[in-house]
Scaffold this active site. Structure first.
Site, mmCIF file in Angstrom:
data_model
loop_
_atom_site.group_PDB
_atom_site.id
_atom_site.type_symbol
_atom_site.label_atom_id
_atom_site.label_comp_id
_atom_site.label_asym_id
_atom_site.label_seq_id
_atom_site.Cartn_x
_atom_site.Cartn_y
_atom_site.Cartn_z
ATOM 1 C CG ASP A 266 85.166 1.368 58.527
ATOM 2 O OD1 ASP A 266 84.763 1.835 59.615
ATOM 3 O OD2 ASP A 266 86.384 1.296 58.238
HETATM 4 C C1 BGC Z 1 87.366 2.690 61.436
HETATM 5 C C2 BGC Z 1 86.981 1.370 62.090
HETATM 6 C C3 BGC Z 1 86.307 1.641 63.402
HETATM 7 C C4 BGC Z 1 85.101 2.539 63.152
HETATM 8 C C5 BGC Z 1 84.317 2.860 64.410
HETATM 9 C C6 BGC Z 1 86.203 3.645 61.359
HETATM 10 O O1 BGC Z 1 86.606 4.891 60.918
HETATM 11 O O2 BGC Z 1 87.886 2.460 60.150
HETATM 12 O O3 BGC Z 1 88.121 0.590 62.285
HETATM 13 O O4 BGC Z 1 85.947 0.444 64.027
HETATM 14 O O5 BGC Z 1 85.558 3.758 62.608
HETATM 15 O O6 BGC Z 1 85.042 3.688 65.239
#
Ligand code: BGC
Length: 696
Positions: A266
């Site tokens: 993530d």
């Molecule tokens: C989120 C993800 C997301 C990623 C990119 C993160 O903060 O938890 O779900 O895909 O950001 O935007």
């Protein structure tokens, strides 16, 4: 030799040879053996630096600020290797359409689509999202979000399909299959990610059985259906950061499940240690090389990460890049948020808008009997589409409830509007109208990525508005907007009709009008148990450093504790009535490797055609371990004309009744008696019951 040393020395090398199993031909059309040969050839020519580049997200700030890549912007990016013909990894968010930088189709949120209980529809939505991703020249969509909604307070409740692993498995995997007609899908967030305020530090403490039975089955199903990628979660799981968690990533995902895709982290500081993450099986660090990049190269040179580990990761990355290498110039940009996808967004909203209450059959409203109607409330004329975090989508337009109703009724009916900020004005307009549609609920201020919703009630002002309007006009319909349960208190009894519209996307206003005026008969059912009040639930400590998680949440929790929710899991009304009769099983004893078929006759006893979601639950009599009172094991949808009866078949495989035996690490199907129930929801009062045995 401990496990990590073993991996360094040998284990990872096995992966380079290729793990048989889950790769399915992707849109590039290359078969498994062609891909593996191409991967081996390219890998053989790569320098360590080039390999590590493949594993290291490119600097997010460059992507966001200056540098779009040839005019395109991506949420995450790893570079191409033009010398060797390796494409870049270009990721776009997210679970309800393509965000963040483009105008694209805004579908209803995941929670809404969960209420459709319609995997076929979800697959078609996946195809549309995948198409749009490819048309934007991306090759990975960061979707679906398949975290179990453990508590309705989770700020990202709207992104996921609901609270049940079986339902989640079918909905999430359908989305994956659809997306992957065009680009890589990335089921997220692996795993047990269900609090947002503390997501960067909370440790989810989960016993192995609960983990396997409740929090992982849907990830496994997505892997079985060929998911190219999985995103690790921010939180810790049993004391280990998910991105460093070798039990999760190596033992379970890559080992037991034979996942042959890539694990990406993530986005914000989800990785803390170069060596731990790489050795635990994280393949790509996003969105910038804080721990991978040159630090990873140095760790390899120092011998802390073996080149075999690097080769395994790069094999996985190349394999999926080649599987999903498509020519984006074949994609027609006019399809993005075009008529076809907008139509699909409207269909999805039709099938997700949920009728919670309809006393005296107030709904559907009869357009012919209405001369004047009031659209009241803070969201009556607002395109309120939900979260503004990573799941944000920017549609070219959003149809508001007021627009949808005005368009539906045409010039012959007077449609008036009041935003509800003045109670006396709202009351006056309600009083002078034949009917009222009162649109209240939540926005990203109350629930979003990074913010949990601790108070499940509506804002006090909105509750007052409901009571005021309802007292002025008995034909008042409350429309709720939100991503999960909104507790009702005493206002529920003061109104005749309540509709849950969720965050229904760019076509939501049209779909709402279609449902309210009866062009569409609602069929959605709750993918969550809806509490009467927050005090009915276990505590949701959004700032906790550690949370102990067991197998009881949602309907499993209500059932265990003998609590009556406001609305049961699986509940939803229609403009017709369905009757269930004649539940029968094809056998009374099922083999341990077998399958049992339940049939039930469902009759449409009302006056309009409709679609009913039929649910099958199982319970365990005499299990050697503590089991939940009942759990969903199958469901299906049946379309019925008025007066029509159809026999619905639902099947359960014995293996789906197994518990995870922590003593020996095996799934065990017990030779005991099982209860089987079929009905319109998980409410025990409405279920037909049968029983069967499993024997060796
Ligand atoms: C989120 C993800 C997301 C990623 C990119 C993160 O903060 O938890 O779900 O895909 O950001 O935007």
């Amino acid at each position: 030799m401990d496990r990590r040393d073993f991996l360094k020395a040998a284990g990872a090398a096995a992966a380079i040879i290729g793990i048989p199993g889950t790769t399915l031909a992707g849109p590039s059309g290359l078969g498994d053996s062609e891909i593996e040969a191409k991967v081996a050839e390219v890998l053989g020519q790569m320098t360590l630096k080039e390999k590590v580049q493949q594993m290291s997200g490119w600097l997010m700030k460059d992507v966001l600020n200056a540098a779009s890549i040839k005019g395109k912007r991506y949420t995450g990016y790893t570079p191409a290797n033009s010398r060797l013909g390796v494409p870049a990894l270009k990721c776009l968010d997210g679970p309800r359409g393509v965000g963040l930088f483009y105008k694209s189709t805004c579908f209803p949120v995941g929670a809404a689509r969960g209420a459709s209980w319609d995997p076929d529809l979800e697959e078609r939505i996946g195809v549309a999202m995948g198409y749009e991703t490819a048309a934007f020249e991306g090759n990975m969509l960061l979707a679906p979000c398949i975290n179990i909604l453990r508590h309705p307070s989770w700020g990202r409740a709207q992104e996921t399909y609901g609270e049940d692993p079986h339902h989640m498995s079918l909905m999430g995997s359908a989305n994956v299959r659809g997306i992957q007609k065009h680009v890589m899908a990335c089921p997220k967030h692996f795993a047990v990610n269900n609090i947002d305020d503390s997501r960067f530090y909370v440790n989810a403490k989960v016993d192995e059985r609960t983990l396997r039975e409740i929090y992982l089955p849907h990830f496994k199903k997505c892997v079985e259906d060929g998911a190219a990628s999985v995103m690790s979660a921010y939180n810790d799981l049993n004391g280990e950061l998910c991105a460093h968690n070798d039990h999760l990533l190596r033992d379970i995902l890559k080992g037991e499940w034979k996942f042959d895709g890539l694990v990406i982290s993530d986005w914000v500081s989800a990785v803390e240690d170069t060596v731990e993450a790489a050795n635990a099986g994280l393949d790509v660090e996003m969105p910038s090389p804080e721990n991978f990049g040159s630090k990873l190269e140095r760790a390899v040179k120092r011998g802390e990460v073996s080149e075999a580990v690097i080769d395994e990761a790069v094999t996985r990355i190349l394999r999926q890049k080649f599987r999903f290498e498509v020519d984006s110039s074949n994609y027609d940009a006019s399809m993005i948020a075009g008529t076809e996808h907008a139509g699909l967004a409207r269909e999805a909203a039709h099938k997700s808008i949920l009728l919670l209450k309809n006393e005296k059959s107030l709904l559907p409203l009869d357009a012919n009997k209405i001369k004047k109607i009031a659209l009241i409330g803070p969201f009556a004329d607002v395109g309120n589409i939900g979260d503004k975090g990573s799941s944000r989508v920017t549609p070219p337009y959003t149809v508001t409830p007021l627009q949808g109703v005005t368009e539906k009724l045409g010039p012959g009916v007077e449609v008036i509007h009041d935003n509800g900020s003045s109670l006396s004005s709202a009351k006056k307009k309600a009083g002078e109208s034949d009917a009222v549609i009162l649109v209240v609920g939540l926005t990203a201020k109350e629930e979003k990525e990074g913010k949990d919703r601790l108070d499940l009630d509506l804002a006090e002002g909105q509750e007052r508005l409901i009571k005021t309007v309802a007292s002025a006009n008995a034909n008042s319909v409350v429309v709720l907007i939100g991503g999960s349960a909104i507790t009702m208190g005493d206002w529920k009894d003061q109104v005749s009709a309540i509709v849950m519209s969720w965050y229904s996307g760019m076509e939501g206003g049209h779909a709402l009008a279609d449902v309210i005026f009866g062009d569409v008969n609602p069929s959605a059912k709750l993918p969550i148990a809806w509490p009467k009040s927050v005090s009915q639930l276990f505590e949701f400590d959004s700032k906790a450093k550690e949370v102990e998680i067991d197998q009881y949440h949602g309907y499993r929790y209500f059932d265990k504790n003998g609590l009556e929710p406001e609305f049961h899991f699986g509940f939803g009304l229609s403009y017709t009535e369905y009757e269930y009769a004649n539940l029968r099983l094809d056998k009374k004893t099922m083999d341990k490797n077998g399958e049992i078929e339940a049939r039930v006759d469902v009759t449409n006893a009302g006056k309009v055609a409709g679609e009913e979601i039929v649910q099958l639950y199982v319970g365990y009599n005499g299990s050697s371990v503590e089991r939940v009172p009942r759990e969903l094991k199958a469901f299906g949808k049946v379309a019925l004309e008025p007066g029509q009866t159809r026999s619905v078949s639902l099947k359960v495989a014995a293996k789906d009744l197994a518990f995870y035996n922590v003593e020996n690490g095996e799934w065990e199907v017990e030779e005991i008696d099982y209860f089987l129930w079929v009905g319109p929801s998980s409410n025990p009062d409405g279920l037909l019951a049968e029983s069967f045995k499993v024997s060796g």
